[in-house]
Write an enzyme that holds these catalytic residues in place. Structure first.
Site, mmCIF file in Angstrom:
data_model
loop_
_atom_site.group_PDB
_atom_site.id
_atom_site.type_symbol
_atom_site.label_atom_id
_atom_site.label_comp_id
_atom_site.label_asym_id
_atom_site.label_seq_id
_atom_site.Cartn_x
_atom_site.Cartn_y
_atom_site.Cartn_z
ATOM 1 C CB SER A 248 -0.864 0.030 1.263
ATOM 2 O OG SER A 248 -1.454 1.308 1.443
ATOM 3 C CE1 TYR B 277 -4.684 -2.286 4.872
ATOM 4 C CE2 TYR B 277 -3.747 -0.112 4.466
ATOM 5 C CZ TYR B 277 -4.228 -1.316 3.991
ATOM 6 O OH TYR B 277 -4.246 -1.556 2.634
HETATM 7 P P1 NDP Z 1 -11.550 -5.971 -1.013
HETATM 8 O O1 NDP Z 1 -12.055 -5.923 0.392
HETATM 9 O O2 NDP Z 1 -12.326 -5.320 -2.090
HETATM 10 O O3 NDP Z 1 -11.281 -7.503 -1.407
HETATM 11 C C1 NDP Z 1 -10.544 -8.275 -0.518
HETATM 12 C C2 NDP Z 1 -10.255 -9.633 -1.103
HETATM 13 O O4 NDP Z 1 -9.444 -10.350 -0.167
HETATM 14 C C3 NDP Z 1 -11.487 -10.463 -1.320
HETATM 15 O O5 NDP Z 1 -11.267 -11.365 -2.376
HETATM 16 C C4 NDP Z 1 -11.606 -11.214 0.013
HETATM 17 O O6 NDP Z 1 -12.298 -12.466 -0.066
HETATM 18 C C5 NDP Z 1 -10.149 -11.472 0.307
HETATM 19 N N1 NDP Z 1 -9.944 -11.651 1.739
HETATM 20 C C6 NDP Z 1 -10.131 -10.759 2.747
HETATM 21 N N2 NDP Z 1 -9.877 -11.340 3.936
HETATM 22 C C7 NDP Z 1 -9.552 -12.623 3.669
HETATM 23 C C8 NDP Z 1 -9.226 -13.737 4.467
HETATM 24 N N3 NDP Z 1 -9.185 -13.663 5.808
HETATM 25 N N4 NDP Z 1 -8.951 -14.917 3.866
HETATM 26 C C9 NDP Z 1 -8.998 -15.027 2.511
HETATM 27 N N5 NDP Z 1 -9.317 -14.008 1.694
HETATM 28 C C10 NDP Z 1 -9.589 -12.820 2.268
HETATM 29 O O7 NDP Z 1 -10.072 -5.343 -0.923
HETATM 30 P P2 NDP Z 1 -9.181 -4.637 -2.055
HETATM 31 O O8 NDP Z 1 -9.335 -5.339 -3.341
HETATM 32 O O9 NDP Z 1 -9.420 -3.186 -1.971
HETATM 33 O O10 NDP Z 1 -7.726 -4.896 -1.460
HETATM 34 C C11 NDP Z 1 -6.862 -5.925 -1.948
HETATM 35 C C12 NDP Z 1 -5.456 -5.664 -1.408
HETATM 36 O O11 NDP Z 1 -5.023 -4.370 -1.838
HETATM 37 C C13 NDP Z 1 -5.364 -5.673 0.115
HETATM 38 O O12 NDP Z 1 -4.143 -6.272 0.507
HETATM 39 C C14 NDP Z 1 -5.383 -4.199 0.466
HETATM 40 O O13 NDP Z 1 -4.755 -3.932 1.696
HETATM 41 C C15 NDP Z 1 -4.617 -3.619 -0.706
HETATM 42 N N6 NDP Z 1 -4.821 -2.189 -0.963
HETATM 43 C C16 NDP Z 1 -6.036 -1.716 -1.374
HETATM 44 C C17 NDP Z 1 -6.198 -0.365 -1.637
HETATM 45 C C18 NDP Z 1 -7.493 0.223 -2.115
HETATM 46 O O14 NDP Z 1 -7.597 1.457 -2.204
HETATM 47 N N7 NDP Z 1 -8.489 -0.576 -2.453
HETATM 48 C C19 NDP Z 1 -5.089 0.585 -1.453
HETATM 49 C C20 NDP Z 1 -3.857 -0.030 -1.023
HETATM 50 C C21 NDP Z 1 -3.754 -1.362 -0.789
HETATM 51 P P3 NDP Z 1 -13.910 -12.526 0.189
HETATM 52 O O15 NDP Z 1 -14.515 -11.934 -1.068
HETATM 53 O O16 NDP Z 1 -14.215 -13.984 0.361
HETATM 54 O O17 NDP Z 1 -14.198 -11.685 1.386
#
Ligand code: NDP
Length: 247
Positions: free
Chosen positions: A142, A156
């Site tokens: 991030s 975070y």
């Molecule tokens: P979302 O919440 O939109 O999606 C999260 C994804 O991760 C889903 O597929 C979810 O599965 C999965 N997930 C969450 N927790 C678990 C778990 N305990 N076990 C298995 N799978 C899990 O998040 P984003 O797409 O926004 O974020 C993706 C990555 O990018 C993260 O690491 C986040 O920190 C990072 N990020 C995002 C930013 C943003 O602005 N969006 C900015 C910077 C970094 P399920 O659908 O089953 O819940």
């Protein structure tokens, strides 16, 4: 471009929606077969698999809670078994828990560390016996790993900056095998976790040089670049995909 990753087998954690789904589809577009993990979104991960298959790749969805060490290890082994090997691991699954240090509950601190940090270590460790020489590990950090321009996401941010040194150390350990290890640092990216129309969006756009949120496929493009032959000399490094927010 289309054939860059033909024949490669990838696992994307948290690939049911958001950035992970964008990465999975970008890898499939480049020719890879892709397994994704999810925690609860069985239906949406099925849709991602269908899109991967429409792009001509093989797709698989694996339920695995990143907070559960045994499930993380099993998901990596299962992906390698199902795909017939594993060339690319993308550690994307992550959660956000907001709250100043004065208030954030222990359960949230543990969840952040377990999902955003420990699972990255364990999945990378489990992948080591599967990745061939020249394999790839890409983790999603991030912009908050490097600059924290406001309070409230302090823990975070800690989980994401932990990946910076892990990335560098692992790159050194795996260099002799020609395996590259890199980070992609997204900035504000339009997903369920951080919607471009959400209550915090305007404040985030104040930092953004381009004045717009990124899309999951913008992060996917950086991952494909690092995972492909063009990325072979890049390791222990990071690409920031943030519209200039950290500029
Ligand atoms: P979302 O919440 O939109 O999606 C999260 C994804 O991760 C889903 O597929 C979810 O599965 C999965 N997930 C969450 N927790 C678990 C778990 N305990 N076990 C298995 N799978 C899990 O998040 P984003 O797409 O926004 O974020 C993706 C990555 O990018 C993260 O690491 C986040 O920190 C990072 N990020 C995002 C930013 C943003 O602005 N969006 C900015 C910077 C970094 P399920 O659908 O089953 O819940």
């Amino acid at each position: 471009m289309m054939s860059d990753l033909r024949g490669k087998r990838a696992l994307v954690t948290g690939g049911s929606r958001g950035i992970g789904a964008g990465i999975a589809e970008a890898l499939a577009k480049a020719g890879a077969d892709v397994a994704v993990t999810y925690e609860t979104s069985a239906g949406r991960s099925g849709e991602v698999v269908a899109r991967i298959e429409r792009l001509g790749g093989r797709g698989f969805a694996i339920q695995a809670d990143s907070a559960d060490p045994a499930a993380v290890r099993r998901s990596v082994d299962e992906a390698a078994e199902t795909l017939g090997g594993l060339d690319i691991l993308v550690n994307n699954a992550g959660i956000g828990r907001a709250g100043p240090v004065a208030e954030i509950p222990l359960a949230d601190i543990d969840a952040l560390l377990n999902v955003n940090v420990r699972a990255v270590v364990l999945a990378s460790q489990a992948a080591l016996s599967h990745l061939p020489d020249g394999g790839r590990i890409v983790s999603i950090g991030s912009t908050l790993a490097e600059r924290v321009p406001f309070g409230g996401l302090t823990v975070y941010s800690l989980t994401k900056s932990a990946l910076v040194s892990f990335n560098k150390g692992l790159a050194r350990e795996l260099g002799p095998r020609g395996i590259t290890v890199n980070l992609v640092h997204p900035g504000s990216t339009d997903t369920d976790a951080n919607p471009a129309t959400g209550p915090n969006a305007e404040a985030q756009l104040g930092f953004n040089a381009l004045g717009r949120f990124g899309k999951p496929e913008d992060v996917g493009a950086a991952v494909v670049f690092l995972a492909g032959p063009s990325g072979r000399q890049i390791t222990g490094s990071a690409i920031t995909v943030d519209g200039g927010a950290n500029a």
